[in-house]
Write an enzyme that holds these catalytic residues in place. Structure first.
Site, PDB file in Angstrom:
ATOM      1  N   SER A 119       0.918  -0.974  -0.254  1.00  0.00           N
ATOM      2  CA  SER A 119       0.103   0.338  -0.005  1.00  0.00           C
ATOM      3  C   SER A 119       1.047   1.109  -0.597  1.00  0.00           C
ATOM      4  CB  SER A 119      -0.936  -0.288   1.118  1.00  0.00           C
ATOM      5  OG  SER A 119      -1.696   1.242   1.643  1.00  0.00           O
ATOM      6  N   ARG A 120       0.571   1.789  -0.737  1.00  0.00           N
ATOM      7  CA  ARG A 120       1.078   3.702   0.006  1.00  0.00           C
ATOM      8  C   ARG A 120       0.953   4.018   0.896  1.00  0.00           C
ATOM      9  NH1 ARG A 120      -1.778   4.889  -5.418  1.00  0.00           N
ATOM     10  NH2 ARG A 120      -0.031   4.711  -7.262  1.00  0.00           N
ATOM     11  N   TYR A 173       4.236  -0.046  -3.737  1.00  0.00           N
ATOM     12  CA  TYR A 173       3.839  -1.074  -4.596  1.00  0.00           C
ATOM     13  C   TYR A 173       4.750  -1.395  -5.516  1.00  0.00           C
ATOM     14  CZ  TYR A 173      -0.936   0.541  -3.948  1.00  0.00           C
ATOM     15  OH  TYR A 173      -2.138   1.238  -3.887  1.00  0.00           O
ATOM     16  N   HIS A 208      -6.591  -0.133 -12.924  1.00  0.00           N
ATOM     17  CA  HIS A 208      -5.531  -1.347 -12.821  1.00  0.00           C
ATOM     18  C   HIS A 208      -4.309  -0.721 -13.900  1.00  0.00           C
ATOM     19  CE1 HIS A 208     -10.085  -3.031 -11.057  1.00  0.00           C
ATOM     20  NE2 HIS A 208      -9.812  -2.611 -10.061  1.00  0.00           N
ATOM     21  N   LYS A 267     -12.136  -6.718 -11.262  1.00  0.00           N
ATOM     22  CA  LYS A 267     -12.712  -6.885 -12.684  1.00  0.00           C
ATOM     23  C   LYS A 267     -13.047  -5.406 -12.138  1.00  0.00           C
ATOM     24  CE  LYS A 267     -16.401  -7.946  -9.988  1.00  0.00           C
ATOM     25  NZ  LYS A 267     -16.870  -6.174  -9.075  1.00  0.00           N
ATOM     26  N   ARG A 292     -16.497   5.128  -4.073  1.00  0.00           N
ATOM     27  CA  ARG A 292     -15.986   5.107  -4.943  1.00  0.00           C
ATOM     28  C   ARG A 292     -16.894   4.759  -6.407  1.00  0.00           C
ATOM     29  NH1 ARG A 292     -16.224  -0.201  -6.995  1.00  0.00           N
ATOM     30  NH2 ARG A 292     -16.916  -2.252  -5.274  1.00  0.00           N
ATOM     31  N   ASP A 347     -18.506  -1.551 -12.173  1.00  0.00           N
ATOM     32  CA  ASP A 347     -18.855  -2.525 -11.098  1.00  0.00           C
ATOM     33  C   ASP A 347     -19.726  -3.940 -11.163  1.00  0.00           C
ATOM     34  OD1 ASP A 347     -17.032  -1.939  -8.397  1.00  0.00           O
ATOM     35  OD2 ASP A 347     -18.996  -2.947  -8.262  1.00  0.00           O
TER      36      ASP A 347
END
Length: 360
Positions: free
Chosen positions: A68-69, A90, A111, A129, A197, A210
């Protein structure tokens, strides 16, 4: 699979009907039988937590690193699941030589960047996905993976479930006759929160990528490449797609009637109707769902009840592991060419709806 066939089922086993009127048993291997890989999880959010928990509970796969950042976020995720290594970038995650394959669980908008980072580091990749924001990004990932010789797959977990293998076999055997109509929907009632989101344009939000990707992918699996796609829709208050209704046709003239929405909870069911019989798949059709085989006179011929109603994400991880163990760079169950075709369909629907994401 239940075997409560009646006289109606026996009567249906005629020369012009489904032979025996019986649904096949799934051939899906147990996820525990797949070769064990060492996984790195990129972006430790809710979907990553569900994936990790599923792998630990239902497979022999090992999650050995998380990235994670935010260092605290990575550490908390690692502590929660007993993961040995937490990376605060990452780049460190994909550079970890203990990692065989990276699971990309970031928002759709990221992505492409994150999967490309893993590919360029020589890691195999499973990407949540919808695969990317658009087909251009998808095509670039596919080219890069093939150039680097690494495995790449869209994490369309539905494709690998036992009940979908039953559907495939029913279609392949001609049990339904000539297929003419496919229906599928996926709608969830989402509170109109601009911070969520799914309502955020900068995160490639909206119903289509989504939720809608499920019925589109299902119809693609059943019908093959679409000959035409027509869509109407309604935007949400932030400008993302809030609802879309899509009509697709196949080369043979079959129709797919598909719907997705953020505005209401829908049955999330699916059906496949042919000249001999139809399949009715309970909601949610994209999870471990019951299937009914129904004859031309609306008689129930047979029912399949899935063996497991949790741990569904374990099947896609097992498929990736089997492919990699066999030296294969993609899966026949979710081929990269089909993923690319689906992204082109989603692009076209967004064009029809007038939805463009920032940065496109």
């Amino acid at each position: 699979m239940t075997q409560d066939r009646s006289a109606a089922a026996e009567a249906a086993a005629t020369a012009d009907g489904p032979a025996g009127a019986v649904l096949p048993a799934p051939r899906t291997p147990s996820p525990r039988e797949a070769p064990a890989l060492k996984w790195g999880v990129m972006a430790p959010g809710g979907i990553a937590a569900h994936f990790t928990e599923t792998l630990q509970k239902h497979t022999g796969q090992q999650v050995v690193a998380v990235g994670s950042r935010d260092a605290a976020r990575a550490r908390a995720f690692a502590d929660r699941f007993g993961i040995p290594t937490a990376h605060d970038s990452y780049a460190e995650l994909v550079g970890n030589d203990e990692v065989d394959i990276v699971y990309v669980a970031s928002p759709h908008s990221a992505h492409f960047e994150h999967a490309m980072q893993a590919i360029e580091a020589g890691r195999h990749v499973l990407v949540e996905k919808a695969f990317t924001r658009n087909a251009r990004e998808a095509e670039q990932l596919i080219v890069a993976a093939r150039e680097r010789g690494v495995f790449l797959m869209e994490a369309m977990w539905t494709r690998f479930l036992p009940h979908i293998d039953v559907v495939r076999q029913a279609l392949g055997s001609g049990l339904l006759g000539e297929v003419h109509t496919v229906t599928a929907d996926h709608g969830q009632r989402m509170d109109p929160d601009p911070a969520h989101r799914l309502f955020a344009p900068e995160l490639a939000g909206g119903a289509l990528l989504d939720l809608g990707v499920y019925p589109v992918s299902f119809a693609s699996m059943v019908l093959g490449p679409f000959a035409s796609v027509t869509a109407v829709g309604t935007k949400a208050f932030t400008g993302v797609d809030g609802q879309a209704s899509i009509i697709v046709t196949s080369g043979s003239g079959a129709h797919g009637v598909l719907n997705t929405t953020l505005f209401a909870r829908t049955p999330t069911s699916a059906s496949i109707s042919g000249t001999h019989a139809r399949l009715e798949i309970d909601g949610p059709f994209y999870g471990a769902a019951r299937i009914r085989l129904v004859g031309r006179d609306n008689e129930l011929l047979d029912t399949f009840v899935p063996p497991q109603r949790d741990g569904g994400m374990s099947y896609q991880a097992a498929e990736a592991a089997r492919c990699i163990g066999a030296g294969r760079l993609e899966s026949d169950l979710m081929p990269l060419a089909e993923t690319l075709d689906i992204m082109r369909v989603l692009d076209g629907v967004r064009r029809d709806l007038g939805v463009v994401f920032p940065g496109e």
